[in-house]
Design a protein around this motif. Structure first.
Motif, short mmCIF file in Angstrom:
data_model
loop_
_atom_site.label_atom_id
_atom_site.label_comp_id
_atom_site.label_asym_id
_atom_site.label_seq_id
_atom_site.Cartn_x
_atom_site.Cartn_y
_atom_site.Cartn_z
N CYS A 52 0.83 -1.09 -0.01
CA CYS A 52 -0.03 -0.05 0.03
C CYS A 52 0.87 1.20 0.01
O CYS A 52 2.18 1.19 0.08
CB CYS A 52 -0.96 -0.18 1.25
SG CYS A 52 -0.05 0.17 2.62
N CYS B 107 3.25 1.33 2.84
CA CYS B 107 4.48 0.11 2.48
C CYS B 107 5.43 0.97 1.81
O CYS B 107 6.89 1.04 1.77
CB CYS B 107 3.87 -0.92 1.68
SG CYS B 107 3.05 -2.19 2.94
N HIS C 182 3.58 -2.92 10.70
CA HIS C 182 2.48 -2.54 9.65
C HIS C 182 2.15 -3.50 8.69
O HIS C 182 0.88 -3.97 8.71
CB HIS C 182 3.38 -1.37 8.85
CG HIS C 182 2.31 -1.02 7.47
ND1 HIS C 182 1.49 -0.23 7.60
CD2 HIS C 182 2.53 -1.54 6.36
CE1 HIS C 182 0.72 -0.14 6.35
NE2 HIS C 182 1.37 -0.89 5.50
N HIS D 20 -1.25 -6.16 6.44
CA HIS D 20 -0.93 -7.26 5.36
C HIS D 20 -0.98 -8.66 5.87
O HIS D 20 0.03 -9.37 5.95
CB HIS D 20 0.03 -6.94 4.48
CG HIS D 20 -0.02 -5.38 4.02
ND1 HIS D 20 -0.68 -5.20 2.70
CD2 HIS D 20 0.56 -4.12 4.30
CE1 HIS D 20 -0.68 -3.73 2.66
NE2 HIS D 20 0.17 -3.47 3.63
ZN LIG Z 1 1.10 -1.74 3.63
#
Ligand SMILES: [Zn+2]
Length: 72
Positions: free
Chosen positions: A10, A13, A43, A48
């Motif tokens: 994302c 990320c 994260h 994820h």
């Molecule tokens: Zn991410």
């Protein structure tokens, strides 16, 4: 440990991966770098889940391979 994973990063990320590979970070000390890696892993854990599951699925296999080497 380096992990090469197949997943859709994302925006967050991408930002963190950019930070992790920035020249500033490559020159930073070990503590700063491990803090940044930990932040990224956290994260991944929360956002994820599929990545974490892929890691978990891979781990026992790696362990078996290592044990196999050990007994050779
Ligand atoms: Zn991410």
């Amino acid at each position: 440990m380096k992990l090469y994973l197949d997943f859709e990063p994302c925006n967050e990320c991408n930002l963190m991966m950019k930070e992790l590979s920035s020249p500033e970070m490559l020159l930073a000390d070990d503590i700063t770098r491990s803090n940044e890696s930990a932040k990224f892993l956290r994260h991944l854990t929360y956002n994820h889940n599929e990545v974490v599951q892929a890691i978990m699925k891979d781990l026992p296999k790696q362990k078996r391979d290592q044990e196999f080497d050990f007994f050779k």
